[in-house]
Design a protein around this motif. Structure first.
Motif, PDB file in Angstrom:
ATOM      1  N   SER A  55     -21.922  -8.755  -1.135  1.00  0.00           N
ATOM      2  CA  SER A  55     -21.788  -8.441  -2.561  1.00  0.00           C
ATOM      3  C   SER A  55     -20.330  -8.268  -2.967  1.00  0.00           C
ATOM      4  O   SER A  55     -19.972  -8.503  -4.128  1.00  0.00           O
ATOM      5  N   THR A  56     -19.472  -7.885  -2.010  1.00  0.00           N
ATOM      6  CA  THR A  56     -18.052  -7.687  -2.320  1.00  0.00           C
ATOM      7  C   THR A  56     -17.298  -9.003  -2.403  1.00  0.00           C
ATOM      8  O   THR A  56     -16.452  -9.194  -3.283  1.00  0.00           O
ATOM      9  N   THR A  57     -17.586  -9.921  -1.501  1.00  0.00           N
ATOM     10  CA  THR A  57     -16.792 -11.160  -1.410  1.00  0.00           C
ATOM     11  C   THR A  57     -17.431 -12.348  -2.105  1.00  0.00           C
ATOM     12  O   THR A  57     -16.725 -13.304  -2.447  1.00  0.00           O
ATOM     13  N   ALA A  58     -18.744 -12.328  -2.304  1.00  0.00           N
ATOM     14  CA  ALA A  58     -19.415 -13.462  -2.959  1.00  0.00           C
ATOM     15  C   ALA A  58     -19.293 -13.327  -4.473  1.00  0.00           C
ATOM     16  O   ALA A  58     -20.280 -13.229  -5.200  1.00  0.00           O
ATOM     17  N   VAL A  59     -18.056 -13.309  -4.932  1.00  0.00           N
ATOM     18  CA  VAL A  59     -17.755 -13.146  -6.351  1.00  0.00           C
ATOM     19  C   VAL A  59     -17.027 -14.395  -6.826  1.00  0.00           C
ATOM     20  O   VAL A  59     -16.009 -14.798  -6.242  1.00  0.00           O
ATOM     21  N   TYR A  60     -17.536 -15.003  -7.869  1.00  0.00           N
ATOM     22  CA  TYR A  60     -16.974 -16.268  -8.354  1.00  0.00           C
ATOM     23  C   TYR A  60     -15.479 -16.153  -8.677  1.00  0.00           C
ATOM     24  O   TYR A  60     -14.695 -17.060  -8.392  1.00  0.00           O
ATOM     25  N   THR A  61     -15.089 -15.021  -9.241  1.00  0.00           N
ATOM     26  CA  THR A  61     -13.682 -14.830  -9.624  1.00  0.00           C
ATOM     27  C   THR A  61     -12.741 -14.955  -8.433  1.00  0.00           C
ATOM     28  O   THR A  61     -11.615 -15.446  -8.572  1.00  0.00           O
ATOM     29  N   LEU A  62     -13.198 -14.534  -7.259  1.00  0.00           N
ATOM     30  CA  LEU A  62     -12.323 -14.522  -6.085  1.00  0.00           C
ATOM     31  C   LEU A  62     -11.965 -15.921  -5.583  1.00  0.00           C
ATOM     32  O   LEU A  62     -11.040 -16.065  -4.788  1.00  0.00           O
ATOM     33  N   THR A  63     -12.685 -16.941  -6.026  1.00  0.00           N
ATOM     34  CA  THR A  63     -12.327 -18.300  -5.605  1.00  0.00           C
ATOM     35  C   THR A  63     -10.967 -18.713  -6.149  1.00  0.00           C
ATOM     36  O   THR A  63     -10.370 -19.683  -5.666  1.00  0.00           O
ATOM     37  N   ILE A  64     -10.471 -17.986  -7.138  1.00  0.00           N
ATOM     38  CA  ILE A  64      -9.135 -18.293  -7.673  1.00  0.00           C
ATOM     39  C   ILE A  64      -8.061 -18.018  -6.628  1.00  0.00           C
ATOM     40  O   ILE A  64      -7.037 -18.708  -6.580  1.00  0.00           O
ATOM     41  N   ILE A  65      -8.278 -17.011  -5.794  1.00  0.00           N
ATOM     42  CA  ILE A  65      -7.224 -16.562  -4.878  1.00  0.00           C
ATOM     43  C   ILE A  65      -6.747 -17.673  -3.944  1.00  0.00           C
ATOM     44  O   ILE A  65      -5.551 -17.988  -3.920  1.00  0.00           O
ATOM     45  N   PRO A  66      -7.628 -18.330  -3.155  1.00  0.00           N
ATOM     46  CA  PRO A  66      -7.117 -19.395  -2.286  1.00  0.00           C
ATOM     47  C   PRO A  66      -6.535 -20.568  -3.064  1.00  0.00           C
ATOM     48  O   PRO A  66      -5.601 -21.233  -2.579  1.00  0.00           O
ATOM     49  N   LEU A  67      -7.043 -20.821  -4.261  1.00  0.00           N
ATOM     50  CA  LEU A  67      -6.532 -21.943  -5.052  1.00  0.00           C
ATOM     51  C   LEU A  67      -5.095 -21.688  -5.502  1.00  0.00           C
ATOM     52  O   LEU A  67      -4.238 -22.574  -5.427  1.00  0.00           O
ATOM     53  N   PHE A  68      -4.813 -20.467  -5.967  1.00  0.00           N
ATOM     54  CA  PHE A  68      -3.450 -20.139  -6.384  1.00  0.00           C
ATOM     55  C   PHE A  68      -2.491 -20.133  -5.186  1.00  0.00           C
ATOM     56  O   PHE A  68      -1.347 -20.573  -5.291  1.00  0.00           O
ATOM     57  N   ILE A  69      -2.956 -19.592  -4.066  1.00  0.00           N
ATOM     58  CA  ILE A  69      -2.110 -19.576  -2.868  1.00  0.00           C
ATOM     59  C   ILE A  69      -1.803 -20.995  -2.407  1.00  0.00           C
ATOM     60  O   ILE A  69      -0.665 -21.320  -2.051  1.00  0.00           O
ATOM     61  N   LEU A  70      -2.810 -21.852  -2.427  1.00  0.00           N
ATOM     62  CA  LEU A  70      -2.621 -23.244  -2.018  1.00  0.00           C
ATOM     63  C   LEU A  70      -1.668 -23.965  -2.952  1.00  0.00           C
ATOM     64  O   LEU A  70      -0.803 -24.734  -2.516  1.00  0.00           O
ATOM     65  N   MET A  71      -1.793 -23.714  -4.244  1.00  0.00           N
ATOM     66  CA  MET A  71      -0.893 -24.321  -5.215  1.00  0.00           C
ATOM     67  C   MET A  71       0.559 -23.939  -4.928  1.00  0.00           C
ATOM     68  O   MET A  71       1.466 -24.785  -4.934  1.00  0.00           O
ATOM     69  N   GLY A  72       0.789 -22.654  -4.666  1.00  0.00           N
ATOM     70  CA  GLY A  72       2.139 -22.199  -4.359  1.00  0.00           C
ATOM     71  C   GLY A  72       2.673 -22.795  -3.077  1.00  0.00           C
ATOM     72  O   GLY A  72       3.864 -23.129  -2.978  1.00  0.00           O
ATOM     73  N   SER A  73       1.822 -22.965  -2.075  1.00  0.00           N
ATOM     74  CA  SER A  73       2.260 -23.540  -0.801  1.00  0.00           C
ATOM     75  C   SER A  73       2.649 -25.000  -0.965  1.00  0.00           C
ATOM     76  O   SER A  73       3.661 -25.455  -0.432  1.00  0.00           O
ATOM     77  N   PHE A  74       1.847 -25.748  -1.711  1.00  0.00           N
ATOM     78  CA  PHE A  74       2.196 -27.154  -1.985  1.00  0.00           C
ATOM     79  C   PHE A  74       3.526 -27.239  -2.744  1.00  0.00           C
ATOM     80  O   PHE A  74       4.376 -28.086  -2.437  1.00  0.00           O
ATOM     81  N   ALA A  75       3.703 -26.364  -3.741  1.00  0.00           N
ATOM     82  CA  ALA A  75       4.942 -26.365  -4.524  1.00  0.00           C
ATOM     83  C   ALA A  75       6.144 -26.016  -3.652  1.00  0.00           C
ATOM     84  O   ALA A  75       7.237 -26.582  -3.813  1.00  0.00           O
ATOM     85  N   GLN A  76       5.953 -25.105  -2.716  1.00  0.00           N
ATOM     86  CA  GLN A  76       7.037 -24.737  -1.809  1.00  0.00           C
ATOM     87  C   GLN A  76       7.463 -25.925  -0.954  1.00  0.00           C
ATOM     88  O   GLN A  76       8.659 -26.194  -0.804  1.00  0.00           O
ATOM     89  N   HIS A  77       6.501 -26.650  -0.401  1.00  0.00           N
ATOM     90  CA  HIS A  77       6.827 -27.811   0.436  1.00  0.00           C
ATOM     91  C   HIS A  77       7.410 -28.955  -0.377  1.00  0.00           C
ATOM     92  O   HIS A  77       8.103 -29.822   0.180  1.00  0.00           O
ATOM     93  N   ALA A  78       7.139 -28.961  -1.687  1.00  0.00           N
ATOM     94  CA  ALA A  78       7.717 -29.993  -2.552  1.00  0.00           C
ATOM     95  C   ALA A  78       9.128 -29.635  -3.005  1.00  0.00           C
ATOM     96  O   ALA A  78       9.717 -30.337  -3.836  1.00  0.00           O
ATOM     97  N   GLU A  79       9.686 -28.532  -2.462  1.00  0.00           N
ATOM     98  CA  GLU A  79      11.056 -28.076  -2.737  1.00  0.00           C
ATOM     99  C   GLU A  79      11.283 -27.769  -4.211  1.00  0.00           C
ATOM    100  O   GLU A  79      12.354 -28.027  -4.762  1.00  0.00           O
ATOM    101  N   VAL A  80      10.258 -27.203  -4.852  1.00  0.00           N
ATOM    102  CA  VAL A  80      10.399 -26.811  -6.249  1.00  0.00           C
ATOM    103  C   VAL A  80      11.459 -25.722  -6.392  1.00  0.00           C
ATOM    104  O   VAL A  80      12.243 -25.711  -7.349  1.00  0.00           O
ATOM    105  N   GLY A  81      11.528 -24.805  -5.421  1.00  0.00           N
ATOM    106  CA  GLY A  81      12.492 -23.713  -5.488  1.00  0.00           C
ATOM    107  C   GLY A  81      13.930 -24.198  -5.494  1.00  0.00           C
ATOM    108  O   GLY A  81      14.775 -23.676  -6.235  1.00  0.00           O
TER     109      GLY A  81
END
Length: 437
Positions: A55-81
């Motif tokens: 009941s704690t982890t099976a929350v639809y809202t929490l699927t955002i977390i890995p997506l945002f982390i993955l987006m940031g990781s891809f951006a980091q490897h693309a040398e956006v910084g």
């Protein structure tokens, strides 16, 4: 056992277990389980454990977390910084402390592509610190500025910590993300003004870059198109109601993936970068979810003995000014932030504090942003200031105490920013209110 003694024993167990090196999520879970047994029995505990983790982890809202982390990781490897720092240095590099200001601007820009404070600090630090060292900046200022700039990663959307708060309090994730935008810009502005004041009296006063013409600065700004695209795709879509926060996270991760694939310097070893992005996403997501499960067990124990309700009732009947009560609750987070990471600190305190804040009639979004701001201070204060340790690992020439010394000035700037947000709640609540209408 008398329920009045159980919470004291359970809280003591948390600190004893953490002192023994037990991970925070395990310390929370074990202490909560022990507390439930003290007031009920083992059979009652086992019955509840069957459903708590799901009941704690099976929350639809929490699927955002890995997506945002993955987006940031891809951006980091693309040398956006790196591209962002080049752009920022063109605009402010000629000012006293200009490169340190550029690192703050870069952190703010990269934070718009990543929900992680550590990722922001590590990405910007690897680019900005060598340039500041080459220009003659003091190690404390250069390292401290980047460590402090990293905290923008948990405030400027998309922020994983804001999503974490929304999940804990059942607040709108979209409104929480939108609410972090103006406070993030205010923090960035206060940091830059503070750097300018500090640099005017130090060696960074003369360590300036040649001033770029307006035409050159404008042309260089085109390098930042990736950040603009990702921010518009994610936050623009949420604000306009075109996509849900989860859909925006998926779309942002896909766009960042295309940016990585189109980045030619990253083609050698591309598969390794992609695998590393997924691995880091899994590691961080699992850590967050385990923390939530441990916190849920401990929170259930507190709810069982009605600690949040008792605290809320005591707060309402205290007769103290409501703003004073909220200020006292926020101050509790300062010593906790010296020993706990932001997720653990929020997981422990929010279930207890939030009912009290609600009973006083305060906006949960306003309190959420202030809570995240207090967590930011913990990221740059000893002994567990995570961002400082990340930067110390990048800049091995600057001793750790010097990095903490440089970050201390930004702690004072954070206090100024929090005071402004506390006094003027509209800075936080205006955008979510406009979004609703």
């Amino acid at each position: 056992m008398d329920p009045n003694f159980a919470p004291y024993i359970a809280v003591a167990m948390i600190f004893v277990l953490m002192a023994l090196g037990t991970p925070v999520f395990a310390a929370l879970a074990l202490s909560g389980a022990a507390g439930i047994i003290m007031v009920e029995d083992l059979h009652f505990l086992m019955t509840r454990l069957k459903s708590i983790s799901y009941s704690t982890t099976a929350v639809y809202t929490l699927t955002i977390i890995p997506l945002f982390i993955l987006m940031g990781s891809f951006a980091q490897h693309a040398e956006v910084g790196k591209k962002l720092f080049d752009v920022a240095s063109r605009w402010v590099g000629h000012l006293p402390g200009g490169l340190a200001m550029a690192s703050i601007l870069t952190s703010a820009g990269f934070a718009a592509t990543s929900g992680s404070s550590v990722a922001t600090a590590a990405t910007v630090g690897s680019v900005a610190i060598p340039e500041m060292k080459k220009a003659g900046y003091a190690g404390s200022l250069s390292a401290g500025a980047v460590a402090a700039g990293g905290v923008l990663g948990v405030l400027i959307p998309p922020s994983v910590l804001l999503i974490f708060y929304a999940a804990l309090t059942e607040t709108s994730a979209g409104k929480m993300l939108i609410a972090g935008f103006l406070p993030g810009l205010l923090t960035m502005f206060v940091f830059m003004v503070g750097i300018y004041i500090i640099a005017r009296r130090g060696p960074a006063r003369a360590a300036v870059s040649p001033r770029a013409s307006w035409g050159v600065a404008v042309r260089e700004t085109r390098k930042a198109w990736q950040v603009a695209v990702l921010f518009l795709v994610v936050m623009g879509g949420i604000y306009l109601g075109l996509v849900t926060p989860t859909e925006a996270g998926a779309l942002g991760a896909f766009v960042a993936f295309l940016m990585l694939l189109s980045h030619r310097p990253s083609w050698p070893g591309m598969m390794g970068r992609i695998v590393e992005s997924f691995r880091s996403t899994i590691d961080t997501t699992v850590m967050i979810l385990f923390t939530m499960v441990g916190a849920a067990i401990f929170s259930y124990f507190l709810t069982l003995i009605q600690v949040p309700n008792q605290l809320a009732q005591a707060v309402v009947q205290s007769g103290l000014d409501p703003y004073l009560i909220v200020a006292m609750l926020l101050l509790v987070l300062v010593p906790l932030g010296m020993f706990l990471d932001a997720f653990s600190m929020m997981a422990i305190t929010i279930p207890i504090m939030f009912p009290a804040v609600q009973s006083l009639g305060f906006d949960p979004i306003w309190f959420g942003i202030l809570t995240v701001k207090m967590c930011e201070i913990g990221l740059i204060t000893p002994p567990v200031g995570l961002n400082v340790y990340v930067i110390a690992g990048i800049d091995r020439e600057t001793p750790l105490p010097e990095v903490f010394k440089g970050a201390f000035w930004f702690v004072l700037m954070e206090i100024v920013t929090i005071a402004i947000l506390f006094a003027f709640p509209a800075i936080i609540t205006w955008l979510p209110r406009v979004m609703s209408s």
